[in-house]
Write a protein that holds these residues in place. Structure first.
Motif, PDB file in Angstrom:
ATOM      1  N   GLN A 186       0.835  -1.209   0.000  1.00 46.40           N
ATOM      2  CA  GLN A 186       0.000   0.000   0.000  1.00 46.40           C
ATOM      3  C   GLN A 186       0.868   1.256   0.000  1.00 46.40           C
ATOM      4  O   GLN A 186       0.519   2.271  -0.614  1.00 46.40           O
ATOM      5  CB  GLN A 186      -0.929   0.000   1.213  1.00 46.40           C
ATOM      6  CG  GLN A 186      -2.007  -1.068   1.109  1.00 46.40           C
ATOM      7  CD  GLN A 186      -2.790  -1.243   2.403  1.00 46.40           C
ATOM      8  OE1 GLN A 186      -2.843  -0.359   3.244  1.00 46.40           O
ATOM      9  NE2 GLN A 186      -3.400  -2.407   2.554  1.00 46.40           N
ATOM     10  N   MET A 187       1.994   1.187   0.699  1.00 41.10           N
ATOM     11  CA  MET A 187       2.920   2.324   0.646  1.00 41.10           C
ATOM     12  C   MET A 187       3.498   2.459  -0.762  1.00 41.10           C
ATOM     13  O   MET A 187       3.618   3.567  -1.287  1.00 41.10           O
ATOM     14  CB  MET A 187       4.067   2.129   1.643  1.00 41.10           C
ATOM     15  CG  MET A 187       3.711   2.301   3.075  1.00 41.10           C
ATOM     16  SD  MET A 187       3.083   3.938   3.525  1.00 41.10           S
ATOM     17  CE  MET A 187       4.441   4.982   3.099  1.00 41.10           C
ATOM     18  N   ALA A 188       3.847   1.332  -1.384  1.00 38.34           N
ATOM     19  CA  ALA A 188       4.445   1.378  -2.722  1.00 38.34           C
ATOM     20  C   ALA A 188       3.479   2.010  -3.720  1.00 38.34           C
ATOM     21  O   ALA A 188       3.881   2.828  -4.558  1.00 38.34           O
ATOM     22  CB  ALA A 188       4.851  -0.024  -3.170  1.00 38.34           C
ATOM     23  N   ARG A 215      -6.796   0.520  -4.521  1.00 41.43           N
ATOM     24  CA  ARG A 215      -7.425   1.414  -5.504  1.00 41.43           C
ATOM     25  C   ARG A 215      -7.634   2.797  -4.894  1.00 41.43           C
ATOM     26  O   ARG A 215      -7.339   3.814  -5.508  1.00 41.43           O
ATOM     27  CB  ARG A 215      -8.751   0.825  -6.012  1.00 41.43           C
ATOM     28  CG  ARG A 215      -9.311   1.593  -7.186  1.00 41.43           C
ATOM     29  CD  ARG A 215     -10.564   0.951  -7.758  1.00 41.43           C
ATOM     30  NE  ARG A 215     -10.321  -0.197  -8.613  1.00 41.43           N
ATOM     31  CZ  ARG A 215      -9.960  -0.123  -9.899  1.00 41.43           C
ATOM     32  NH1 ARG A 215      -9.761   1.047 -10.465  1.00 41.43           N
ATOM     33  NH2 ARG A 215      -9.775  -1.216 -10.598  1.00 41.43           N
ATOM     34  N   ARG A 216      -8.100   2.814  -3.633  1.00 39.91           N
ATOM     35  CA  ARG A 216      -8.286   4.113  -2.961  1.00 39.91           C
ATOM     36  C   ARG A 216      -6.962   4.854  -2.837  1.00 39.91           C
ATOM     37  O   ARG A 216      -6.920   6.075  -2.818  1.00 39.91           O
ATOM     38  CB  ARG A 216      -8.884   3.907  -1.564  1.00 39.91           C
ATOM     39  CG  ARG A 216     -10.377   3.661  -1.546  1.00 39.91           C
ATOM     40  CD  ARG A 216     -10.975   3.985  -0.188  1.00 39.91           C
ATOM     41  NE  ARG A 216     -10.316   3.305   0.922  1.00 39.91           N
ATOM     42  CZ  ARG A 216     -10.544   2.032   1.254  1.00 39.91           C
ATOM     43  NH1 ARG A 216     -11.416   1.323   0.579  1.00 39.91           N
ATOM     44  NH2 ARG A 216      -9.904   1.472   2.258  1.00 39.91           N
ATOM     45  N   MET A 217      -5.860   4.109  -2.757  1.00 33.70           N
ATOM     46  CA  MET A 217      -4.555   4.745  -2.558  1.00 33.70           C
ATOM     47  C   MET A 217      -3.868   5.094  -3.876  1.00 33.70           C
ATOM     48  O   MET A 217      -2.720   5.537  -3.868  1.00 33.70           O
ATOM     49  CB  MET A 217      -3.674   3.839  -1.718  1.00 33.70           C
ATOM     50  CG  MET A 217      -4.219   3.736  -0.308  1.00 33.70           C
ATOM     51  SD  MET A 217      -3.193   2.772   0.752  1.00 33.70           S
ATOM     52  CE  MET A 217      -3.780   3.359   2.354  1.00 33.70           C
ATOM     53  N   GLY A 218      -4.540   4.849  -4.993  1.00 34.60           N
ATOM     54  CA  GLY A 218      -3.973   5.327  -6.253  1.00 34.60           C
ATOM     55  C   GLY A 218      -3.751   4.287  -7.331  1.00 34.60           C
ATOM     56  O   GLY A 218      -3.293   4.635  -8.423  1.00 34.60           O
ATOM     57  N   ALA A 219      -4.053   3.005  -7.064  1.00 30.29           N
ATOM     58  CA  ALA A 219      -3.863   1.995  -8.119  1.00 30.29           C
ATOM     59  C   ALA A 219      -4.899   2.211  -9.224  1.00 30.29           C
ATOM     60  O   ALA A 219      -6.065   2.482  -8.937  1.00 30.29           O
ATOM     61  CB  ALA A 219      -3.993   0.589  -7.533  1.00 30.29           C
ATOM     62  N   LEU A 316      -0.685   5.689   5.752  1.00 35.00           N
ATOM     63  CA  LEU A 316      -1.024   4.273   5.875  1.00 35.00           C
ATOM     64  C   LEU A 316      -2.265   4.105   6.750  1.00 35.00           C
ATOM     65  O   LEU A 316      -2.496   4.890   7.656  1.00 35.00           O
ATOM     66  CB  LEU A 316       0.158   3.523   6.489  1.00 35.00           C
ATOM     67  CG  LEU A 316       0.255   2.051   6.108  1.00 35.00           C
ATOM     68  CD1 LEU A 316       0.291   1.875   4.601  1.00 35.00           C
ATOM     69  CD2 LEU A 316       1.489   1.432   6.706  1.00 35.00           C
ATOM     70  N   LEU A 317      -3.036   3.085   6.435  1.00 36.00           N
ATOM     71  CA  LEU A 317      -4.147   2.713   7.320  1.00 36.00           C
ATOM     72  C   LEU A 317      -3.534   2.065   8.548  1.00 36.00           C
ATOM     73  O   LEU A 317      -2.905   1.014   8.444  1.00 36.00           O
ATOM     74  CB  LEU A 317      -5.027   1.661   6.652  1.00 36.00           C
ATOM     75  CG  LEU A 317      -5.939   2.059   5.518  1.00 36.00           C
ATOM     76  CD1 LEU A 317      -6.714   0.833   5.054  1.00 36.00           C
ATOM     77  CD2 LEU A 317      -6.888   3.151   5.984  1.00 36.00           C
ATOM     78  N   VAL A 318      -3.702   2.699   9.682  1.00 34.54           N
ATOM     79  CA  VAL A 318      -3.070   2.196  10.896  1.00 34.54           C
ATOM     80  C   VAL A 318      -4.134   1.726  11.879  1.00 34.54           C
ATOM     81  O   VAL A 318      -5.133   2.396  12.082  1.00 34.54           O
ATOM     82  CB  VAL A 318      -2.191   3.311  11.515  1.00 34.54           C
ATOM     83  CG1 VAL A 318      -1.860   3.002  12.955  1.00 34.54           C
ATOM     84  CG2 VAL A 318      -0.915   3.487  10.712  1.00 34.54           C
ATOM     85  N   GLU A 319      -3.897   0.545  12.455  1.00 33.17           N
ATOM     86  CA  GLU A 319      -4.795  -0.008  13.459  1.00 33.17           C
ATOM     87  C   GLU A 319      -4.007  -0.122  14.763  1.00 33.17           C
ATOM     88  O   GLU A 319      -2.966  -0.796  14.780  1.00 33.17           O
ATOM     89  CB  GLU A 319      -5.210  -1.412  12.994  1.00 33.17           C
ATOM     90  CG  GLU A 319      -6.584  -1.840  13.397  1.00 33.17           C
ATOM     91  CD  GLU A 319      -6.913  -3.166  12.708  1.00 33.17           C
ATOM     92  OE1 GLU A 319      -7.323  -4.082  13.415  1.00 33.17           O
ATOM     93  OE2 GLU A 319      -6.716  -3.270  11.477  1.00 33.17           O
TER      94      GLU A 319
END
Ligand code: NAD
Ligand code: ZN
Ligand code: ZN
Length: 348
Positions: A186-188, A215-219, A316-319
């Motif tokens: 996801q970072m990449a 996809r939300r992150m740009g793919a 990043l999505l962090v939990e």
């Protein structure tokens, strides 16, 4: 203080009471804000014994993806004050060899750049406090929250280094494929989006939820892992394949897929430590496709990643999990239930 320690090879980690370390000359004690649970920790704890060149004796504290606040600086440390928010550069080198002097402590000629919780003789940061052996491993975070920022030090830095070395290939009409859209993937995807507006980004995963996130992150395109992904990527690229393929998994099937979707003169970059092998012969990977397996990144690259996060170009999505739930966080990571990164927050 409490620390999540590996006590036996091949066994789950345990929460144990250990002394708070005292910073010696040049060292800094960091109050841990966030400690990311990286998939590499699973590889480490699953190993039947210490990996080659691993010098840290059992038990040791896990966690190599850390950020927090300066608690106490040892004698001679300048430039940092108690309370400063910092991120910790993880691959700790000697600081003196030619690679370290270029900031590439991940490729230290003396220590091999193994850092906290990863076998360089030091405890990691999945604890209330982390002893950092030199202030040169601390990068100021400014207004970033260490609990959110911790994954920048590995998921962010490793992906940044892996993407950056191939940016010259990613002009208009190019394609970059990211296999494995977990913490690193996801970072990449976000870094590719931020650093190459022209390239078409394809994310591949076995998990539909991870693909939605990618996809939300740009793919631009998201594909379930397997032969149909290979066909689709080859079709998308006029049967030529992608300029860059990043394998963030590293299993036999993902490496095979990577070789099938990389192009002539491209880059096939193996980041995942899945333990698979990539067969090489005259026809595969494609002619003059360069294969590399990079390890982590440099100190200046971590500064770049922090800047990109401050500019809100990567997130990043962090939990979050309290320290006592770290073993559960690792179990959730193992079973693919963490959507982005599990970050342990020892101080809440
Ligand atoms: P993660 O568990 O967060 O993500 C892995 C992703 O791969 C998940 O989304 C999973 O669904 C996906 N996946 C699993 N099997 C797949 C398959 N067959 N095809 C496509 N996708 C598949 O893990 P992470 O923390 O992002 O780490 C990824 C890998 O990178 C690990 O092997 C880790 O050890 C390695 N790593 C390497 C370095 C380095 O310096 N080279 C640094 C950090 C992590
Ligand atoms: Zn890691
Ligand atoms: Zn060195």
């Amino acid at each position: 203080m409490r620390a999540v320690q590996l006590v036996e090879w091949g066994e789950p980690p345990e929460l144990r009471d250990v002394p708070v370390p005292e910073p010696g000359p040049g060292q800094v004690l960091v109050k841990v804000g966030g400690a990311g649970a990286c998939h590499s920790d699973l590889h480490i704890m699953d190993a039947p014994g210490p990996p080659p060149a691993f010098t840290t004796p059992l038990p040791f504290t896990l966690g190599h993806e850390n950020a927090g606040w300066v608690e106490r600086a040892g004698p001679g440390v300048t430039g940092f004050a108690p309370g400063d928010a910092v991120i910790v550069y993880g691959p700790w080198g000697c600081g003196l060899c030619a690679d370290c002097r270029e900031g590439r402590e991940n490729y230290c000629r003396t220590s091999g750049g193994q850092g906290g919780g990863l076998g360089g003789g030091y405890d990691g940061g999945m604890a209330e406090y982390l002893l950092v052996p030199s202030s040169r491993f601390l990068i100021p975070l400014g207004t970033l929250d260490p609990r959110q920022a911790a994954p920048l030090s590995d998921a962010g830095l490793t992906s940044y280094h892996a993407v950056r070395r191939s940016l010259h290939l990613l002009g208009p009409g190019s394609t970059a494929v990211v296999i494995g859209a977990g913490g690193l993937g996801q970072m990449a995807v976000q870094l590719l989006r931020a650093l190459s507006s022209a390239t078409t980004i394809v994310a591949v995963d076995t998990d539909a939820g991870k693909l939605d996130t990618a996809r939300r992150m740009g793919a631009d395109e998201t594909l379930l892992s397997g032969d149909q992904a290979v066909t689709r990527i080859r079709d998308m690229t006029g049967q030529h394949g992608a300029e860059l393929v990043l394998d963030m998994v590293g299993l036999d099937p993902t490496l095979r897929m990577a070789a099938q979707v990389a192009r002539v003169l491209g880059h096939l970059t193996v980041v995942g430590l899945g333990g698979g092998a990539l067969p090489v012969d005259f026809a595969s990977p494609p002619h003059e496709c360069a294969v590399a397996a990079p390890y982590w990144g440099s100190i200046p690259e971590l500064m770049d990643v922090v800047t990109l996060a401050q500019q809100q170009k990567v997130r990043l999505l962090v939990e979050h999990f309290p320290l006592e739930r770290a073993p559960e966080a690792y179990q959730l990571l193992r079973t693919g239930k963490i959507q982005g990164r599990a970050v342990i927050t020892p101080h809440g």
